[in-house]
Design an enzyme around this catalytic site. Structure first.
Site, PDB file in Angstrom:
ATOM      1  N   LYS A 143       0.809  -1.220   0.000  1.00 33.06           N
ATOM      2  CA  LYS A 143       0.000   0.000   0.000  1.00 33.06           C
ATOM      3  C   LYS A 143       0.844   1.272   0.000  1.00 33.06           C
ATOM      4  CE  LYS A 143      -3.773  -2.221   2.465  1.00 33.06           C
ATOM      5  NZ  LYS A 143      -4.594  -2.217   3.682  1.00 33.06           N
ATOM      6  N   TYR A 144       2.152   1.136   0.195  1.00 34.65           N
ATOM      7  CA  TYR A 144       3.024   2.306   0.244  1.00 34.65           C
ATOM      8  C   TYR A 144       3.436   2.680  -1.179  1.00 34.65           C
ATOM      9  CZ  TYR A 144       6.294   5.443   2.588  1.00 34.65           C
ATOM     10  OH  TYR A 144       6.938   6.551   3.064  1.00 34.65           O
ATOM     11  N   PRO A 145       3.588   3.968  -1.470  1.00 35.76           N
ATOM     12  CA  PRO A 145       3.937   4.372  -2.843  1.00 35.76           C
ATOM     13  C   PRO A 145       5.267   3.799  -3.348  1.00 35.76           C
ATOM     14  CG  PRO A 145       3.255   6.283  -1.565  1.00 35.76           C
ATOM     15  CD  PRO A 145       3.342   5.128  -0.613  1.00 35.76           C
ATOM     16  N   LYS A 154       7.688   0.873  -3.984  1.00 32.82           N
ATOM     17  CA  LYS A 154       7.589  -0.579  -4.122  1.00 32.82           C
ATOM     18  C   LYS A 154       8.992  -1.176  -4.243  1.00 32.82           C
ATOM     19  CE  LYS A 154       3.064  -0.269  -4.803  1.00 32.82           C
ATOM     20  NZ  LYS A 154       2.371   0.237  -3.680  1.00 32.82           N
TER      21      LYS A 154
END
Length: 103
Positions: A39-41, A43
């Site tokens: 879910k974090y920008p 990757k």
């Protein structure tokens, strides 16, 4: 996709501008959990080791490293280095040495 799991590995001796460190402490923060969940920008490329922050002790350095020596403590200057491990090899420019009086 395969679920996260523990992997044992060996590290080579550091070369050139590399530094071998022993991770002394590495926190778990919400951004780390969001990264694991996807879910974090940012990757990571897999396979990956989680964690962005740590306090580490220098074990040994590569031939071209100056200003760092065994026994000194460092913190990372870059994110995505994978600090949830016992030992790691980082480039010297990814680390910041801090005074022994802070320890």
């Amino acid at each position: 996709m395969e679920p996260p799991h523990l992997v044992e590995d060996t590290l080579p001796d550091p070369k050139d501008n590399q530094v071998l460190v022993k991770i002394l402490a590495a926190p778990i923060n919400p951004a780390d959990m969001n990264t694991i969940q996807g879910k974090y920008p940012v990757k990571p490329k897999f396979p990956a080791v989680g964690g962005n922050e740590c306090v580490a002790e220098v074990i040994c350095v590569g031939d071209n490293v100056s200003g760092l020596e065994a026994g000194q403590h460092v913190i990372p200057l870059a994110t995505g280095l994978g600090t949830w491990t016992t030992h790691a090899i980082y480039n010297k420019d990814q680390l910041l040495r801090y005074p022994k009086k802070w320890v």
